[in-house]
Design a protein around this motif. Structure first.
Motif, PDB file in Angstrom:
ATOM      1  N   LEU A 104       0.854  -1.468  -0.029  1.00 50.93           N
ATOM      2  CA  LEU A 104      -0.091  -0.036   0.069  1.00 50.93           C
ATOM      3  C   LEU A 104       1.071   1.363   0.068  1.00 50.93           C
ATOM      4  N   GLN A 108       0.616   3.923  -3.087  1.00 50.36           N
ATOM      5  CA  GLN A 108       0.322   5.302  -2.646  1.00 50.36           C
ATOM      6  C   GLN A 108       1.212   6.355  -3.028  1.00 50.36           C
ATOM      7  N   LEU A 130      -4.117  -0.517  -5.828  1.00 51.19           N
ATOM      8  CA  LEU A 130      -4.440  -0.052  -4.268  1.00 51.19           C
ATOM      9  C   LEU A 130      -5.810  -1.067  -4.107  1.00 51.19           C
ATOM     10  N   THR A 133      -4.787  -4.358  -3.672  1.00 54.99           N
ATOM     11  CA  THR A 133      -4.253  -4.556  -2.278  1.00 54.99           C
ATOM     12  C   THR A 133      -5.351  -4.513  -0.957  1.00 54.99           C
ATOM     13  N   HIS A 134      -6.244  -3.550  -1.170  1.00 53.05           N
ATOM     14  CA  HIS A 134      -7.145  -3.511  -0.044  1.00 53.05           C
ATOM     15  C   HIS A 134      -8.087  -4.763   0.022  1.00 53.05           C
TER      16      HIS A 134
END
Length: 296
Positions: A104, A108, A130, A133-134
């Motif tokens: 993350l 980011q 992202l 990954t979440h």
């Protein structure tokens, strides 16, 4: 070290051949030559090239170490676009190693750079990363939010393959969240775009997703059609792991249609393919499905 550039060019050619390990050694030799002559950017590019080869060799930890060296050098040189690219690589490696929080951070940082540079395609890519990954962390709402932000950027940038994958991931994610109408609304355009592009890999992936989503929504006839079409493409391409995934889901669909013998054959073949071409976890999953068909 004489001939640094010729060594680099030689390893570029080798990188597409079987002896990648020899290529890694040549990259390191060239890197040392560039370091000795004070050519910092070329030294950094040797680290980056070595990292890519380590990935090809299935050595993610060594790839991460090489990418980190390259990242530090490019950041020191102020070459921010390449640094952002390396952040993306490091995020993907971290995610593959199960280090989602680290991934993350990399994604980011890379996204922030691409926003500053105004690169829509890479902004969208980092938002998708992202989102994925979440999802791996179990935060599916955050995953859906990032993927939804990625989609219009993919479309504006004209990135059709990226749009397909984003639509497909949104479809599968909404299926997981129980939003089946929304899942279908995302998955079906993905299939249509892949079919229009004529890319068999993309079509195979989208047919798999559409088959799974149609089954979840109760459209088992449509699910069977999508999965069987995907299976034929996978068979032609020799994509054995994808064949196994398609077969295990076809077994579930056939069971719902009451076709127990066909379901058992599909599950058995899936287990065989997983045993030959995948890991023990996937084989165990398929065997459990097969066992369920046998009980029936």
């Amino acid at each position: 070290l004489p001939g640094c550039r010729s060594v680099y060019q030689h390893t570029q050619a080798q990188a597409t051949e079987s002896d990648r390990r020899a290529a890694v050694e040549l990259f390191q030799e060239a890197r040392a030559g560039y370091a000795a002559t004070g050519r910092a950017e070329l030294e950094a590019r040797m680290w980056e090239a070595a990292g890519r080869l380590h990935l090809d060799l299935g050595e993610p930890e060594r790839a991460a170490a090489a990418f980190t060296e390259a990242l530090e050098d490019f950041e020191a040189l102020g070459i921010v676009d390449t640094a952002a690219t390396l952040r993306g690589h490091l995020g993907n490696v971290a995610l593959s190693l199960g280090h989602a929080e680290e991934a993350l951070q990399h994604f980011q940082a890379a996204h922030a750079t691409w926003v500053e540079l105004g690169n829509l395609r890479f902004q969208a890519s980092m938002l998708s990363n992202l989102g994925n990954t979440h999802a791996s962390l179990g935060d599916f709402e955050a995953a859906a939010e990032h993927l939804a932000r990625s989609l219009p950027l993919r479309q504006e940038a004209g990135d059709l393959s990226g749009e397909i994958y984003t639509l497909l991931n949104l479809g599968l994610l909404n299926r997981r969240l129980g939003r089946l109408d929304e899942a279908v609304a995302f998955a079906e355009p993905a299939v249509a775009i892949a079919r229009r592009l004529g890319d068999p890999l993309l079509l195979r992936k989208t047919l798999y997703g559409a088959g799974v989503i149609r089954h979840a929504r109760g459209d088992d006839t449509g699910s069977e059609a999508a999965l069987r079409e995907g299976l034929e493409i996978a068979r032609q391409q020799g994509a054995h792991r994808d064949r196994a995934l398609l077969l295990v889901n076809l077994a579930r669909t056939l069971e719902s249609l009451g076709r127990w013998d066909e379901a058992l054959r599909a599950a058995s073949r899936s287990a065989e393919l997983f045993a030959d071409h995948a890991g023990p976890r996937q084989q165990a999953d398929a065997l459990l499905v097969e066992a369920g068909r046998l009980v029936r």
